[in-house]
Design a protein around this motif. Structure first.
Motif, PDB file in Angstrom:
ATOM      1  N   THR A  22      80.239  60.172  33.548  1.00 51.60           N
ATOM      2  CA  THR A  22      80.675  59.607  32.840  1.00 51.60           C
ATOM      3  C   THR A  22      79.652  58.656  32.143  1.00 51.60           C
ATOM      4  OG1 THR A  22      82.527  58.264  32.630  1.00 51.60           O
ATOM      5  CG2 THR A  22      82.943  60.514  32.968  1.00 51.60           C
ATOM      6  N   ARG A  23      78.998  57.645  32.555  1.00 52.77           N
ATOM      7  CA  ARG A  23      78.127  57.005  31.680  1.00 52.77           C
ATOM      8  C   ARG A  23      77.467  57.529  31.822  1.00 52.77           C
ATOM      9  NH1 ARG A  23      77.683  51.991  35.189  1.00 52.77           N
ATOM     10  NH2 ARG A  23      76.238  51.402  33.028  1.00 52.77           N
ATOM     11  N   TYR A  24      76.695  58.230  32.430  1.00 54.06           N
ATOM     12  CA  TYR A  24      75.296  59.281  32.803  1.00 54.06           C
ATOM     13  C   TYR A  24      75.307  59.868  31.524  1.00 54.06           C
ATOM     14  CZ  TYR A  24      71.170  62.348  32.998  1.00 54.06           C
ATOM     15  OH  TYR A  24      70.397  62.601  33.289  1.00 54.06           O
ATOM     16  N   LEU A  25      76.143  60.551  31.411  1.00 52.17           N
ATOM     17  CA  LEU A  25      76.814  62.255  30.100  1.00 52.17           C
ATOM     18  C   LEU A  25      76.399  61.360  28.844  1.00 52.17           C
ATOM     19  CD1 LEU A  25      78.904  64.013  31.543  1.00 52.17           C
ATOM     20  CD2 LEU A  25      76.346  64.783  31.476  1.00 52.17           C
ATOM     21  N   THR A  26      77.076  59.903  29.069  1.00 47.03           N
ATOM     22  CA  THR A  26      76.709  59.120  27.254  1.00 47.03           C
ATOM     23  C   THR A  26      75.636  59.134  27.260  1.00 47.03           C
ATOM     24  OG1 THR A  26      79.244  59.092  27.926  1.00 47.03           O
ATOM     25  CG2 THR A  26      78.184  57.078  26.176  1.00 47.03           C
ATOM     26  N   ALA A  27      75.439  58.108  28.028  1.00 49.94           N
ATOM     27  CA  ALA A  27      73.722  57.660  27.963  1.00 49.94           C
ATOM     28  C   ALA A  27      72.308  58.772  27.602  1.00 49.94           C
ATOM     29  CB  ALA A  27      73.371  56.726  29.363  1.00 49.94           C
ATOM     30  N   HIS A  28      73.020  59.949  28.168  1.00 45.86           N
ATOM     31  CA  HIS A  28      72.110  60.933  28.562  1.00 45.86           C
ATOM     32  C   HIS A  28      72.335  61.404  26.646  1.00 45.86           C
ATOM     33  CE1 HIS A  28      69.481  64.812  30.507  1.00 45.86           C
ATOM     34  NE2 HIS A  28      70.373  65.587  29.184  1.00 45.86           N
ATOM     35  N   GLN A  29      72.949  61.632  26.052  1.00 44.39           N
ATOM     36  CA  GLN A  29      73.615  62.233  24.910  1.00 44.39           C
ATOM     37  C   GLN A  29      73.117  61.212  24.034  1.00 44.39           C
ATOM     38  OE1 GLN A  29      77.265  63.604  24.586  1.00 44.39           O
ATOM     39  NE2 GLN A  29      76.868  64.770  22.426  1.00 44.39           N
ATOM     40  N   ALA A  30      72.940  60.005  24.069  1.00 44.19           N
ATOM     41  CA  ALA A  30      72.838  59.126  22.921  1.00 44.19           C
ATOM     42  C   ALA A  30      71.207  58.895  23.603  1.00 44.19           C
ATOM     43  CB  ALA A  30      72.930  58.120  23.537  1.00 44.19           C
ATOM     44  N   ARG A  31      70.747  59.702  24.071  1.00 42.32           N
ATOM     45  CA  ARG A  31      68.983  59.207  24.728  1.00 42.32           C
ATOM     46  C   ARG A  31      68.895  58.293  25.392  1.00 42.32           C
ATOM     47  NH1 ARG A  31      69.774  64.146  21.491  1.00 42.32           N
ATOM     48  NH2 ARG A  31      68.882  65.472  21.742  1.00 42.32           N
ATOM     49  N   ASP A  32      69.786  57.246  25.887  1.00 40.76           N
ATOM     50  CA  ASP A  32      69.301  55.959  26.447  1.00 40.76           C
ATOM     51  C   ASP A  32      68.601  56.138  27.561  1.00 40.76           C
ATOM     52  OD1 ASP A  32      69.786  53.616  27.353  1.00 40.76           O
ATOM     53  OD2 ASP A  32      71.478  53.111  27.146  1.00 40.76           O
ATOM     54  N   ILE A  33      67.542  56.447  27.678  1.00 33.15           N
ATOM     55  CA  ILE A  33      66.590  56.577  28.701  1.00 33.15           C
ATOM     56  C   ILE A  33      67.184  55.757  29.843  1.00 33.15           C
ATOM     57  CG2 ILE A  33      64.839  56.647  29.780  1.00 33.15           C
ATOM     58  CD1 ILE A  33      63.675  58.953  28.067  1.00 33.15           C
ATOM     59  N   ASP A  34      66.560  54.262  29.468  1.00 34.67           N
ATOM     60  CA  ASP A  34      66.966  53.146  30.669  1.00 34.67           C
ATOM     61  C   ASP A  34      68.286  53.267  30.984  1.00 34.67           C
ATOM     62  OD1 ASP A  34      64.449  51.994  30.419  1.00 34.67           O
ATOM     63  OD2 ASP A  34      65.077  50.610  28.235  1.00 34.67           O
ATOM     64  N   THR A  35      69.324  52.781  30.416  1.00 30.12           N
ATOM     65  CA  THR A  35      70.993  53.742  30.941  1.00 30.12           C
ATOM     66  C   THR A  35      70.957  54.569  32.088  1.00 30.12           C
ATOM     67  OG1 THR A  35      71.753  52.350  28.997  1.00 30.12           O
ATOM     68  CG2 THR A  35      73.010  53.273  30.385  1.00 30.12           C
ATOM     69  N   ALA A  36      70.996  56.013  31.820  1.00 32.08           N
ATOM     70  CA  ALA A  36      70.412  56.549  32.481  1.00 32.08           C
ATOM     71  C   ALA A  36      69.884  56.731  33.691  1.00 32.08           C
ATOM     72  CB  ALA A  36      70.416  58.260  31.973  1.00 32.08           C
ATOM     73  N   ILE A  37      68.894  56.487  33.389  1.00 31.04           N
ATOM     74  CA  ILE A  37      67.533  56.309  35.039  1.00 31.04           C
ATOM     75  C   ILE A  37      68.701  54.990  35.778  1.00 31.04           C
ATOM     76  CG2 ILE A  37      65.795  55.028  35.224  1.00 31.04           C
ATOM     77  CD1 ILE A  37      65.568  57.789  35.178  1.00 31.04           C
ATOM     78  N   ALA A  38      69.410  54.399  34.929  1.00 29.13           N
ATOM     79  CA  ALA A  38      70.133  52.875  36.297  1.00 29.13           C
ATOM     80  C   ALA A  38      71.026  53.244  36.757  1.00 29.13           C
ATOM     81  CB  ALA A  38      70.032  51.752  35.705  1.00 29.13           C
ATOM     82  N   LEU A  39      71.752  54.324  36.332  1.00 31.54           N
ATOM     83  CA  LEU A  39      72.665  55.206  37.426  1.00 31.54           C
ATOM     84  C   LEU A  39      71.978  56.192  38.340  1.00 31.54           C
ATOM     85  CD1 LEU A  39      74.842  55.836  34.489  1.00 31.54           C
ATOM     86  CD2 LEU A  39      75.803  54.373  36.503  1.00 31.54           C
ATOM     87  N   TYR A  40      70.597  56.479  38.524  1.00 29.56           N
ATOM     88  CA  TYR A  40      70.032  57.159  39.654  1.00 29.56           C
ATOM     89  C   TYR A  40      69.419  56.641  40.842  1.00 29.56           C
ATOM     90  CZ  TYR A  40      69.336  61.674  36.777  1.00 29.56           C
ATOM     91  OH  TYR A  40      69.339  62.793  36.341  1.00 29.56           O
ATOM     92  N   ALA A  41      70.399  56.970  41.896  1.00 27.21           N
ATOM     93  CA  ALA A  41      70.097  56.197  43.125  1.00 27.21           C
ATOM     94  C   ALA A  41      68.313  56.711  43.231  1.00 27.21           C
ATOM     95  CB  ALA A  41      70.060  57.468  44.626  1.00 27.21           C
ATOM     96  N   PRO A  42      67.506  55.110  43.953  1.00 32.62           N
ATOM     97  CA  PRO A  42      66.026  54.761  44.081  1.00 32.62           C
ATOM     98  C   PRO A  42      65.265  56.422  44.602  1.00 32.62           C
ATOM     99  CG  PRO A  42      67.004  53.338  44.777  1.00 32.62           C
ATOM    100  CD  PRO A  42      67.583  54.340  44.920  1.00 32.62           C
ATOM    101  N   ASP A  43      66.082  57.256  45.280  1.00 28.61           N
ATOM    102  CA  ASP A  43      65.113  58.519  46.017  1.00 28.61           C
ATOM    103  C   ASP A  43      66.299  60.109  45.315  1.00 28.61           C
ATOM    104  OD1 ASP A  43      67.731  58.493  47.078  1.00 28.61           O
ATOM    105  OD2 ASP A  43      66.716  58.698  49.411  1.00 28.61           O
TER     106      ASP A  43
END
Length: 122
Positions: A22-43
């Motif tokens: 839900t945090r990712y989808l909210t960030a993605h929709q808001a075009r908040d790339i930094d927050t979205a990237i922080a929710l991904y594993a390094p690999d």
């Protein structure tokens, strides 16, 4: 990579999706790339439009392109859970991309509370 049989997934309420999603989808929709990237594993990997993007740099570039190329709205219309690591969030998109509307599955694989894999497909 093991193929996932999404036909076995059980419908859930969108509010039952894990907080990471839900945090990712909210960030993605808001075009908040930094927050979205922080929710991904390094690999992590993202597959969209038949192309797979590996790691934070490629995923950041993909997110930047997708937010710059088209203007669109998204509505979360359904969700499903295969098990604790695999979730499907179905979105209806409307915008200025070819075709103007689309219903897409955002299929997440989680690992250690982060997104390890995202596949976006019809």
């Amino acid at each position: 990579m093991t193929e996932i049989n999404w036909s076995q997934a059980k419908a859930i309420e969108p509010g039952e999706l894990p907080e990471t999603i839900t945090r990712y989808l909210t960030a993605h929709q808001a075009r908040d790339i930094d927050t979205a990237i922080a929710l991904y594993a390094p690999d992590a990997t993202v597959t969209d439009e038949g192309r797979t993007h590996h790691g934070p740099e490629q995923i950041r570039a993909w997110l930047s392109r997708s937010t710059d190329e088209y203007t669109y709205t998204t509505e979360l219309t359904a969700a499903a859970k295969l098990h604790d690591q695999h979730y499907d969030a179905v979105h209806h998109l409307a915008g200025n991309f070819p075709g103007g509307t689309a219903d897409l599955h955002f299929r997440f694989t989680l690992r250690d509370g982060l997104i390890a894999r995202l596949v976006i497909e019809p």
